[in-house]
Design an enzyme around this catalytic site. Structure first.
Site, PDB file in Angstrom:
ATOM      1  CB  ILE A  88      -6.341  -0.992  -0.934  1.00  0.00           C
ATOM      2  CG1 ILE A  88      -8.071  -1.148  -0.856  1.00  0.00           C
ATOM      3  CG2 ILE A  88      -6.096   0.249  -2.108  1.00  0.00           C
ATOM      4  CD1 ILE A  88      -8.915  -0.130  -0.171  1.00  0.00           C
TER       5      ILE A  88
ATOM      6  CG  HIS B 175      -5.327   3.279  -5.791  1.00  0.00           C
ATOM      7  ND1 HIS B 175      -6.248   2.756  -6.677  1.00  0.00           N
ATOM      8  CD2 HIS B 175      -4.606   4.187  -6.443  1.00  0.00           C
ATOM      9  CE1 HIS B 175      -6.242   3.313  -7.843  1.00  0.00           C
ATOM     10  NE2 HIS B 175      -5.241   4.479  -7.712  1.00  0.00           N
TER      11      HIS B 175
END
Length: 162
Positions: free
Chosen positions: A46, A62
């Protein structure tokens, strides 16, 4: 939702790493994309380091710490990351699946393939060669045409010359 201050404090201290920089794997993948040899990067990370290295076609399954949104008008701001027990973005998952289905060669690196549903994406690959690069064994070792037990940064850095 129950304690936003605690969450934001945790998020700032444990999730945001503003000093993080791309490693040799990120840079090698960006170079492969620039040369037309890589069509997409699918990542559970991320941190946005793939984009910082120069990759353009990145599917962040994600989410990303670099995006936030308001949960309701005048409401709490939520980082665009998948938190525990939240569903993955189905549009990103479908793009990831399509990219895997189209691939002749699939390189899976830096993962033990034990976190689902991301680990299940490998089942959509029906191309020519599956390459696994990880420091240790993975759940898909028996499916691989080539297994390399080492750091993906070291392996791709050596191969691509970063």
């Amino acid at each position: 939702m129950k304690d936003p201050e605690l969450f934001y404090d945790f998020y700032r201290k444990k999730i945001i790493h503003s000093s993080a920089r791309p490693n040799s794997a990120h840079i090698a993948l960006a170079k492969l994309e620039e040369k037309g040899k890589l069509k997409a990067v699918i990542t559970q990370n991320i941190d946005g380091l793939h984009q910082l290295a120069g990759s353009r076609n990145v599917y962040e399954i994600h989410g990303s710490v670099h995006r936030n949104y308001c949960m309701s008008c005048g409401g709490l701001i939520k980082p665009d990351v998948v938190l525990y027990e939240e569903s993955l973005d189905q549009a990103i998952m479908m793009k990831s699946i399509k990219a895997i289905q189209k691939a002749e060669v699939l390189i899976v690196g830096g993962t033990s393939l034990s976190v689902y549903p991301a680990a299940g994406l490998i089942q959509y690959f029906d191309g020519r060669s599956l390459v696994l690069i990880n420091k240790g064994e993975t759940m898909a070792d028996d499916m691989a045409d080539l297994r390399i037990y080492d750091s993906i940064g070291k392996v791709l850095g050596d191969v691509i010359g970063t």
